[in-house]
Write a protein that holds these residues in place. Structure first.
Motif, PDB file in Angstrom:
ATOM      1  N   PRO A  90      -7.579  -0.847  16.374  1.00 20.43           N
ATOM      2  CA  PRO A  90      -8.170   0.356  16.965  1.00 20.43           C
ATOM      3  C   PRO A  90      -9.598   0.569  16.516  1.00 20.43           C
ATOM      4  O   PRO A  90     -10.050   0.014  15.504  1.00 20.43           O
ATOM      5  CB  PRO A  90      -7.252   1.474  16.454  1.00 20.43           C
ATOM      6  CG  PRO A  90      -6.682   0.943  15.179  1.00 20.43           C
ATOM      7  CD  PRO A  90      -6.530  -0.538  15.384  1.00 20.43           C
ATOM      8  N   LEU A  91     -10.333   1.352  17.270  1.00 25.54           N
ATOM      9  CA  LEU A  91     -11.728   1.629  16.943  1.00 25.54           C
ATOM     10  C   LEU A  91     -11.851   2.367  15.618  1.00 25.54           C
ATOM     11  O   LEU A  91     -12.777   2.136  14.852  1.00 25.54           O
ATOM     12  CB  LEU A  91     -12.369   2.466  18.063  1.00 25.54           C
ATOM     13  CG  LEU A  91     -12.463   1.782  19.431  1.00 25.54           C
ATOM     14  CD1 LEU A  91     -12.884   2.778  20.488  1.00 25.54           C
ATOM     15  CD2 LEU A  91     -13.437   0.619  19.377  1.00 25.54           C
ATOM     16  N   SER A  92     -10.909   3.268  15.362  1.00 27.42           N
ATOM     17  CA  SER A  92     -10.897   4.014  14.106  1.00 27.42           C
ATOM     18  C   SER A  92      -9.773   3.489  13.229  1.00 27.42           C
ATOM     19  O   SER A  92      -8.683   3.187  13.724  1.00 27.42           O
ATOM     20  CB  SER A  92     -10.678   5.509  14.369  1.00 27.42           C
ATOM     21  OG  SER A  92     -10.302   6.185  13.177  1.00 27.42           O
ATOM     22  N   PRO A  93      -9.992   3.371  11.925  1.00 27.59           N
ATOM     23  CA  PRO A  93      -8.919   2.890  11.048  1.00 27.59           C
ATOM     24  C   PRO A  93      -7.794   3.903  10.858  1.00 27.59           C
ATOM     25  O   PRO A  93      -6.743   3.563  10.323  1.00 27.59           O
ATOM     26  CB  PRO A  93      -9.645   2.626   9.722  1.00 27.59           C
ATOM     27  CG  PRO A  93     -10.823   3.547   9.754  1.00 27.59           C
ATOM     28  CD  PRO A  93     -11.242   3.621  11.189  1.00 27.59           C
ATOM     29  N   GLU A  94      -7.999   5.138  11.312  1.00 23.78           N
ATOM     30  CA  GLU A  94      -7.013   6.180  11.066  1.00 23.78           C
ATOM     31  C   GLU A  94      -6.336   6.710  12.332  1.00 23.78           C
ATOM     32  O   GLU A  94      -5.165   7.041  12.323  1.00 23.78           O
ATOM     33  CB  GLU A  94      -7.664   7.358  10.322  1.00 23.78           C
ATOM     34  CG  GLU A  94      -8.265   6.977   8.981  1.00 23.78           C
ATOM     35  CD  GLU A  94      -7.221   6.470   7.997  1.00 23.78           C
ATOM     36  OE1 GLU A  94      -6.058   6.885   8.096  1.00 23.78           O
ATOM     37  OE2 GLU A  94      -7.590   5.644   7.132  1.00 23.78           O
ATOM     38  N   VAL A  95      -7.104   6.811  13.432  1.00 26.47           N
ATOM     39  CA  VAL A  95      -6.591   7.468  14.639  1.00 26.47           C
ATOM     40  C   VAL A  95      -6.639   6.508  15.823  1.00 26.47           C
ATOM     41  O   VAL A  95      -7.670   5.886  16.090  1.00 26.47           O
ATOM     42  CB  VAL A  95      -7.406   8.739  14.975  1.00 26.47           C
ATOM     43  CG1 VAL A  95      -6.835   9.418  16.221  1.00 26.47           C
ATOM     44  CG2 VAL A  95      -7.395   9.711  13.797  1.00 26.47           C
ATOM     45  N   VAL A  96      -5.528   6.422  16.535  1.00 30.35           N
ATOM     46  CA  VAL A  96      -5.431   5.606  17.745  1.00 30.35           C
ATOM     47  C   VAL A  96      -5.569   6.515  18.961  1.00 30.35           C
ATOM     48  O   VAL A  96      -4.886   7.539  19.058  1.00 30.35           O
ATOM     49  CB  VAL A  96      -4.086   4.862  17.807  1.00 30.35           C
ATOM     50  CG1 VAL A  96      -3.923   4.132  19.145  1.00 30.35           C
ATOM     51  CG2 VAL A  96      -3.964   3.887  16.654  1.00 30.35           C
ATOM     52  N   THR A  97      -6.453   6.154  19.888  1.00 34.44           N
ATOM     53  CA  THR A  97      -6.573   6.897  21.145  1.00 34.44           C
ATOM     54  C   THR A  97      -5.742   6.193  22.209  1.00 34.44           C
ATOM     55  O   THR A  97      -5.889   4.997  22.439  1.00 34.44           O
ATOM     56  CB  THR A  97      -8.037   6.999  21.595  1.00 34.44           C
ATOM     57  OG1 THR A  97      -8.629   5.696  21.628  1.00 34.44           O
ATOM     58  CG2 THR A  97      -8.826   7.880  20.641  1.00 34.44           C
TER      59      THR A  97
END
Length: 608
Positions: A90-97
């Motif tokens: 994912p683009l963010s290591p914490e939040v998946v869109t």
């Protein structure tokens, strides 16, 4: 991507335990509310908990497990964009869109549609299981030809009809124990976003307005690579097949839930193509049609009066809630073309950025040898196909334990096997609960208590984790679940046999340490499967099959689900699918009704 629980030491103890896998129990649904600013349905998220109820963060875990491993399975998902299993990054290591295609709310969704929604739920649970937060948006199509036609037919307003079936959809999601999305935006609440997108496309030479009838179209010829991202269509073949269909038939472009999956021949012939520049061009904005369109489904905008095209809404709402580039987009395999290819063309044409990095598509649910579809008339709504709570749970079990990419046949045999599996699982959970009542091993030394059952649990938890990481291989994951169940069953059998063989009053002790490990493992695995829950009652009464309620011989009302089953049985008989017709008759009987065929006439339905 990391599955952190297996990279660290796991302790499951009887003391209040903050779960190493930060996934709350599946037996409760998130709190839901109607947004005050719009008619979209949204969830009230609990801080740090992704909308889950706080139930098992501090619960008694009656299991004793010590496991250490240096292996970290990397989550891989089959990406329709690359046509292979890719590491999920994912683009963010914490939040998946995550954006998922929702229903067109003019009717109740059928069990084939709900395979997609259960696939979304399974994926989300695996991501949460991996310690991600998930920002999930699922659109609601609340304006299109089918909706307008039904409003006209039933003399209902657009809002009245769509609100009715939106609530029915939400009831069905809750009945299936799906974790609700963070947002359920309606297309009609985002007209300004769509108009802005069309203006951006026009500025880049990718949108134009018809001079004769005022509709707006996407200029396919100006978008390099159109139709080749997900399905690799032949442009020349598209040109030869896409013309000559104006107004003659509904095709995949306007049938969001029932489009066909012939990737080489399914063309986006739009009924609004009177004055298109190219035969492959598709509608972005539809001008009013005389004697069909209605004022509550039309908007006066700077680009003219009309209503949005189906493809446009997803691009606009995904961008509004999740940004220009999203991590994962899900839908049925039939949506690859034209819908998802058109989304890519619109979104990337406007922003110049990659629209979505990972595309996940689920397979069909078949009745006999055919895909279940409203257009084919061989569909069953959830409440019609699963009239009892055990049926609903069984359907969830059937879907989430089958591999999402494979086609699935909805048969009595498949549902019977699912019910049998759930009965076995419910039985062992009950026996474990009774055996472990009052058991407390909080002061026990974990390693000293490690035994054969605990060893089985350790091994199967690793296999379970590996299976999920391999493109959500739930058939392998459920095999690990039943391996753990079998270990507990064998322990109960061992003690029972020993009691039978021993003439003394001394009963051999159960291995409570091992059984506690089994109980903890089952609870842990169910945080992905989500099959242990009480099915809530529906708050709406819509069945959405278009049939009016009928009266039986005694003057009593025949429930809509029975009417639907009778209609489905008639369709099965017409198709000479005698096995399905017999199974539907049996299901009608289970609901307390009998059906009698009348030669040349409608069947007679009576209460047993």
């Amino acid at each position: 991507m990391r599955f952190t629980p297996l990279a660290t030491t796991i302790f499951l103890v009887t003391a209040s335990f903050t779960a190493a896998f930060q996934v709350p129990a599946s037996s409760l649904s998130p709190t839901t509310s109607w947004s005050s600013s719009s008619s979209s349905f949204s969830t009230k998220s609990i801080p740090g908990n992704n909308g889950y109820p706080q139930r098992n963060y501090h619960r008694q875990r009656s299991a004793l497990l010590h496991m250490s491993t240096t292996s970290t399975p990397e989550l891989k998902i089959y990406n329709s964009l690359t046509r292979k299993k890719d590491p999920f990054q994912p683009l963010s290591p914490e939040v998946v869109t995550m954006y998922t295609c929702g229903p067109t709310i003019y009717d109740s969704a059928h069990v084939g549609n709900f395979r997609a929604f259960l696939t979304y739920d399974l994926l989300k649970r695996v991501l949460l299981h991996s310690n991600y937060k998930v920002k999930h948006v699922c659109n609601l199509t609340d304006v299109d030809d089918k909706i307008i036609a039904r409003c006209n037919r039933e003399n209902k307003s657009l809002m009245e009809l769509t609100t009715e079936f939106e609530q029915a959809f939400m009831d069905d999601l809750k009945a299936l124990n799906c974790i609700l999305a963070d947002e359920y935006p309606r297309a009609t609440d985002h007209i300004d976003d769509m108009v802005k997108l069309i203006q951006e496309l026009e500025a880049k030479g990718l949108a134009y307005q018809s001079e004769k009838e005022g509709s707006w179209y996407f200029n396919v010829a100006n978008q390099e690579g159109y139709g080749t991202k997900l399905v690799q269509l032949d442009p020349e073949k598209m040109k030869s097949n896409a013309s000559g269909l104006a107004g003659a038939q509904r095709t995949a472009s306007s049938e969001s839930s029932d489009s066909d999956d012939d990737e080489s021949a399914t063309m986006d012939a739009d009924e609004y193509d009177i004055d298109k520049v190219g035969v492959r061009d598709f509608a972005l904005w539809k001008s009013p049609k005389a004697n069909f369109d209605r004022e509550d489904a039309l908007w006066d905008t700077v680009i003219g009066k009309g209503r949005p095209g189906w493809h446009l809404e997803c691009s606009a709402m995904a961008r509004r809630y999740l940004g220009d580039t999203i991590d994962i987009h899900c839908g049925g395999i039939d949506l690859k073309f034209p819908h998802h290819e058109n989304e890519i063309a619109q979104s990337e044409g406007a922003t110049g950025k990659t629209f979505c990095n990972c595309w996940l598509h689920n397979g069909f649910v078949n009745i006999g040898d055919e895909k279940m579809s409203k257009s084919k008339g061989n569909f069953l709504t959830l409440r019609g196909a699963c009239p009892k709570p055990d049926d609903v749970r069984a359907y969830r079990y059937l879907i989430v334990t089958s591999h999402y990419r494979n086609p699935l046949s909805f048969t009595d045999a498949a549902m019977g096997a699912a019910k049998g599996a759930l009965k076995r699982l419910d039985s062992i959970r009950s026996r474990l609960g009774s055996a472990l009542e009052g058991y407390d091993n909080s002061k026990s030394d974990v390693e000293e208590n490690t035994n054969e059952i605990v060893a089985v649990v350790q091994k199967e938890l690793i296999k379970f984790q590996d299976a999920l990481a391999d493109d959500l291989s739930t058939p392998r994951a459920v095999a690990s679940l039943f391996a753990v169940v079998k270990a507990a069953e064998n322990e109960f059998k061992r003690v029972k046999k020993a009691e039978k063989d021993d003439d003394t009053d001394d009963s051999p002790p159960l291995d409570l340490c091992g059984l506690a490990a089994v109980k903890g493992a089952i609870e842990h695995m169910d945080e992905v499967f989500g099959v242990f829950y009480d099915v809530p009652k529906a708050s709406s009464s819509s069945e959405g099959d278009g049939a009016d309620e009928e009266d039986d011989e005694d003057g009593a009302t025949v429930p809509p689900e029975v009417v639907e089953l009778v209609a489905a049985r008639a369709a099965a008989k017409d198709a000479k699918d005698w096995e399905l017709a017999d199974s539907l008759r049996s299901r009608i009987g289970e609901l307390g009704f009998a059906v009698k065929d009348v030669k040349g006439g409608e069947p007679i339905v009576s209460r047993i």
